[in-house]
Each structure stands twice: as C-alpha cells, then as structure tokens.
Scaffold this motif. Structure first.
Motif, PDB file in Angstrom:
ATOM      1  N   PRO A  54      -5.018  71.444  75.277  1.00 27.76           N
ATOM      2  CA  PRO A  54      -4.909  70.228  74.467  1.00 27.76           C
ATOM      3  C   PRO A  54      -6.269  69.729  73.980  1.00 27.76           C
ATOM      4  O   PRO A  54      -7.270  69.877  74.682  1.00 27.76           O
ATOM      5  CB  PRO A  54      -4.283  69.227  75.437  1.00 27.76           C
ATOM      6  CG  PRO A  54      -4.664  69.717  76.798  1.00 27.76           C
ATOM      7  CD  PRO A  54      -4.734  71.197  76.703  1.00 27.76           C
ATOM      8  N   SER A  82      -0.101  77.609  70.577  1.00 24.16           N
ATOM      9  CA  SER A  82      -0.751  77.495  71.873  1.00 24.16           C
ATOM     10  C   SER A  82      -0.186  76.307  72.659  1.00 24.16           C
ATOM     11  O   SER A  82       1.011  76.257  72.919  1.00 24.16           O
ATOM     12  CB  SER A  82      -2.259  77.402  71.684  1.00 24.16           C
ATOM     13  OG  SER A  82      -2.939  77.592  72.900  1.00 24.16           O
ATOM     14  N   TYR A  83      -1.037  75.332  73.022  1.00 22.48           N
ATOM     15  CA  TYR A  83      -0.552  74.172  73.770  1.00 22.48           C
ATOM     16  C   TYR A  83       0.419  73.332  72.948  1.00 22.48           C
ATOM     17  O   TYR A  83       1.123  72.480  73.505  1.00 22.48           O
ATOM     18  CB  TYR A  83      -1.724  73.308  74.237  1.00 22.48           C
ATOM     19  CG  TYR A  83      -1.380  72.426  75.423  1.00 22.48           C
ATOM     20  CD1 TYR A  83      -1.436  72.929  76.720  1.00 22.48           C
ATOM     21  CD2 TYR A  83      -0.992  71.109  75.243  1.00 22.48           C
ATOM     22  CE1 TYR A  83      -1.112  72.136  77.812  1.00 22.48           C
ATOM     23  CE2 TYR A  83      -0.665  70.297  76.326  1.00 22.48           C
ATOM     24  CZ  TYR A  83      -0.723  70.817  77.610  1.00 22.48           C
ATOM     25  OH  TYR A  83      -0.387  70.030  78.690  1.00 22.48           O
ATOM     26  N   GLY A 111      -3.372  73.347  69.315  1.00 18.60           N
ATOM     27  CA  GLY A 111      -3.054  73.048  70.704  1.00 18.60           C
ATOM     28  C   GLY A 111      -4.218  72.522  71.500  1.00 18.60           C
ATOM     29  O   GLY A 111      -4.783  71.499  71.200  1.00 18.60           O
ATOM     30  N   TYR A 156       1.960  78.091  83.862  1.00 16.83           N
ATOM     31  CA  TYR A 156       0.857  79.035  83.648  1.00 16.83           C
ATOM     32  C   TYR A 156       1.013  80.278  84.527  1.00 16.83           C
ATOM     33  O   TYR A 156       0.699  81.389  84.104  1.00 16.83           O
ATOM     34  CB  TYR A 156      -0.490  78.370  83.950  1.00 16.83           C
ATOM     35  CG  TYR A 156      -1.031  77.537  82.819  1.00 16.83           C
ATOM     36  CD1 TYR A 156      -1.526  78.135  81.664  1.00 16.83           C
ATOM     37  CD2 TYR A 156      -1.076  76.150  82.906  1.00 16.83           C
ATOM     38  CE1 TYR A 156      -2.038  77.372  80.615  1.00 16.83           C
ATOM     39  CE2 TYR A 156      -1.581  75.377  81.869  1.00 16.83           C
ATOM     40  CZ  TYR A 156      -2.062  75.998  80.731  1.00 16.83           C
ATOM     41  OH  TYR A 156      -2.569  75.244  79.693  1.00 16.83           O
TER      42      TYR A 156
END
Length: 502
Positions: free
Chosen positions: A121, A211-212, A119, A248
């Motif tokens: 980024p 994750s991302y 991720g 978030y």
C-alpha cells in the motif's frame, strides 16, 4: 576472430530456403513483427486526439491540463484534468486525494469510466498512468515518452487516483484502519469529483488496479454495491492484476520453492542451496502442499501450514530466496524475474532510486502543469504508512470478493507469469473460498484453456467460471499493462463487454 566476425552477421535459424538469414533480413522481420504487435488486439483503435467533452461547472477549468505543453513531452497528449479534491464535503476536511482524468480517444466510449489505482500500500497511480496504461508512456528504459498505442483511453474515459491518503501528491494525515475506511474515503472523494465533473454521472464504472489493489478494489466495489445511493455511477465489474487476495503465506511462501525450480536457469542456484530450500520447505510443511490440497473441485477450505495466517519462525522462504537471488544477480527484479544488468533507466526512480535524477513528477514545471502541490516531494511508493496501525481487514477472497463477483457483470483477475512477488500457483488457494451457486472455488483446473490474442495467437492460459475469468499471461511480470499492453487491452475490452469471448 575472422570466424566470429562472420558469425556475427548470421543468425542460427534456417529460413524457408534452408540458408541462414543475414542481420539485415532479421532486422526487417523484427520491424514487421513489431508493426503487427502494435496493431494486434486493437485493430480499430486510432491514436491521437480525444472526443469532444466539456464540463459546465466553472470549477472544472481550475483542473484543466493543456496536453500541448506537458514538460519533456514533444507531442500533444490531448486535454485532461488533474488536481486535488477532498474526501468529503466537510469544509474543515484537510485530507485530499490527487487525480488525473483523461477523456476517451476518438473511438473510445463516452458512456464508460475506468478507475485505476496502484497498490503498495502507498504506491502512486501516476506510475500506472505514465508507465502502464495512460495515453502517453515513459516506461523502463525509454529515453523519452511516446504515444501509448494501447492506452485504456482508447476504450473510455480513465481516472487515475492517488489513494489512500498519504500516497503520492495526496494531502493529509493517513488514518485508515482497514479497507472499509479506504473504500469510504475513496467514495467520498468520488462524490466531490462528480460534483465538479457532473457530466460523468450515470456512466458505467469499472474498478481496476494491481498488486495490493487486490485488497483495495474488492472492498471498494463491495462498499459501492452495499451503498448504491452514495455514488452516481453504475458499477459493472472489476479488474485486478497480480493481486493480493489471500494470505501472504499462501501467495508468497508456499509456492516459492516450486517457482524457483520452474525457473531454475534464471535463478541459477547451486545444488547445495536448492537442498537447503527443500529442507526449509519440508520443515515448514510446504513440501507437497499443493499436490495434496490444490484439487479440483475443492474438497473444503484449505488448512494453512501450522494453522497460522503467517509463516512460522524460520519459514520466510520467499525472503531467503530473494536475498540469495540478489547475491547472484544484483539486478534481480522480483517484479520481472529475467532482468539483469544493466538496470534500465526509470524516469520515476523506482528501479534506480539512488541514481535517477530528476524524477519526472518532482520537476517543478510538471507539478505546475498538473496542479500538483509544488512543495510535496513525490515518491512512487511512499515511506509513510497509509495504515498507521496496519490494515486490519481480512483478505478479500475470504470476505467480500465472492459477493462482488456475484453482483458484477464480469470480474477478471490477471497474472503475469514472470512475477515473483505474487506467484500464479498461489491462486490455487486464493480462489479456494470463492463461492457461488452453491459451489466452492473453480471446479476444474485454472490452466485448461489458451488465452488467444487477436493477430498474435496463444499468449498464456485462461479459465472462466460463474462470473470470474482468470488469465495467466506469458512474457509478463507484475506490472501487467506495462509488460503486456496488448494482452491487457484485450482483457479490458472483455471486462467492458466490448468483446464476447475472453
């Protein structure tokens, strides 16, 4: 001192006979448990060797990596193929993504292909290969690489890609404005990849990441489903672990104080600071938010505190907690909250960036072995903004994820409970917009069933409804295939249909 010396040879745990066990007996049991753990979840997997696979396009030979001669690896990891390929067939295209492809092990499927992305980024998928789910592993604290008994290559072929442009060894100037751009560029790369490795066309495809990649993977999947003629692979489903799929403020800020209270002994904050956190949470309208709105079945879309998709001024509770945790424990690790001194060594320099030398992928002979550009400095998570103007896409839970779940054979979302950067309680909200068959979200609580690992037992909780299966994995942090390889292997088996039950 004599009492301490005697005590050091004993463990205060009673054996069946009622006596205390000696350290020799304890170590023997540890070895036996380790052997059971290594074979659990994958009893029929053989390590070492790969299935015979050849590629007829002469260009494929340019990417061949000899598994017997990888620097600092004293065993044969088997044949693989790695290098750079452009994101389109335009002869003037300068943007290229770096990949490393491994064929399946002896009992892996030749009919399937797993795609993996990290991720960020901007974090490299080569980290996932070396420290999470690749055929050899050199993880945190390891003095040297070892065979990964739970490599995903024991299930099928696996393709690790450094993307988007600007990540790792990938080349070119990043210009992605949103996730649709990322998806189009990745599919363009995959088209070039399949031209070289044409024998992989027609395989069943599974997209995975962490994750991302919770942003990347659903949008890539949606792009493939909406453009079925662009890619010669049959997309079956997706895996995302510890993913960002919502705002978030939903996945970091709102759950943060409750997370600290749940793990109070690890954070070790005093009562004065805990009172400060309670005051912040009340001021920011986070207090009682979950109890009020996280109901089953959902009663409608959840309102955001302050009606904003971001935290209000003075309401960045997550960063406040993180910075104060570092004051008490300078080795506090948001990816796995129980870490303390000494920091484990990390051959990729992520944990010990100021002291780690050399970083494995920056060794010239490593770059040459895997056909990476020798003049490129490899960084696990780039300082280059892979979205020059930030990612303008909405979270996938609010957009493409429901459609992807509907079109996929199976979808799995997995979370390690020791992860502080993205917290499990945030999924109560992240799943809220998930719509299918006229129903919104999960209809019953997400922690109602035990997640059972073969040969181990309960390893957390799971919940499955209407094509989506969600897992919460105990004893794991953010990088789930690294911290919980047995659980990850079994979950991937389920996604691929190699086992019927979650």
């Amino acid at each position: 001192m004599r009492l301490l010396a005697v005590f050091a040879t004993l463990l205060v745990v009673a054996a069946a006979s009622g006596r205390l066990m000696t350290m020799q007996e304890i170590n023997q049991r540890r070895l036996e448990a380790a052997k059971r753990w290594q074979t659990s979840g994958s009893q029929n997997v053989k390590s070492g060797g790969v299935q015979n696979i050849t590629f007829t396009n002469p260009k494929a030979s340019e990417f061949y990596v000899d598994g017997k001669s990888l620097p600092l690896v004293d065993f044969d990891v088997g044949p693989s193929w790695a290098g750079l390929l452009p994101i389109s067939n335009n002869p003037n295209e300068t943007r290229q993504l770096f990949f490393w492809f491994f064929p399946p092990g002896p009992q892996g499927s030749l009919n399937d292909l797993i795609f993996w992305t990290n991720g960020g980024p901007g974090c490299s998928s080569l980290a996932g290969l070396l420290e999470e789910n690749g055929p050899f592993t050199w993880s945190w604290g390891q003095a040297q690489p070892t065979v990964n008994q739970h490599s995903w290559t024991n299930l099928s072929s696996v393709l690790w890609v450094e993307q988007p442009v600007g990540t790792g060894f990938s080349q070119g100037i990043p210009d992605a404005q949103n996730e649709d751009d990322v998806a189009a560029q990745l599919v363009g790369f995959m088209q070039q990849f399949l031209e070289v490795f044409s024998e992989l066309k027609g395989k069943k495809l599974y997209l995975s990441g962490e994750s991302y990649a919770g942003m990347y993977v659903p949008y890539i999947a949606n792009y493939i489903y909406e453009n079925p003629s662009r890619l010669g692979l049959s997309l079956q489903g997706i895996w995302i672990n510890d993913p960002l799929i919502s705002w978030y403020v939903v996945q970091q800020q709102i759950p943060a104080v409750d997370f600290v209270k749940k793990h109070a002994s690890l954070f070790s904050f005093n009562q004065t600071y805990m009172h400060h956190l309670d005051e912040m949470a009340a001021t920011c309208n986070y207090t009682g938010y979950m109890d009020k709105y996280a109901t089953y079945p959902p009663k409608g879309l959840l309102p955001l505190p302050g009606d904003s998709t971001d935290f209000a001024q003075g309401c960045n509770i997550w960063t406040d907690i993180h910075d104060n945790a570092l004051m008490i424990n300078p080795s506090f690790n948001m990816y796995r909250i129980w870490d303390t001194y000494p920091l484990p060594c990390d051959v990729l320099g992520f944990l010990s960036r100021d002291t780690q030398s050399p970083i494995y992928y920056n060794l010239t002979d490593v770059k040459e072995a895997i056909h990476a550009p020798v003049d490129t400095e490899w960084i696990e998570c780039t300082s280059t903004n892979v979205f020059p103007n930030e990612d303008s896409s909405l979270p996938p839970a609010l957009t493409v994820l429901p459609s992807v779940i509907k079109k996929s054979q199976r979808t799995v979302i997995v979370h390690g409970l020791a992860d502080f950067i993205i917290m499990a309680d945030g999924y109560d909200f992240g799943f809220d917009p998930y719509l299918r068959n006229g129903l919104q979200g999960f209809q019953t609580p997400i922690a109602d069933d035990s997640f059972i690992i073969d040969g181990v037992g309960a390893y957390g909780s799971m919940h499955s409804e209407r094509g989506l299966t969600y897992y919460e994995v105990a004893l794991s942090g953010h990088m789930l295939p690294e911290f919980a390889p047995v659980a990850s292997f079994q979950i991937m088996q389920y996604l691929m249909g190699f086992r019927d039950t979650p």
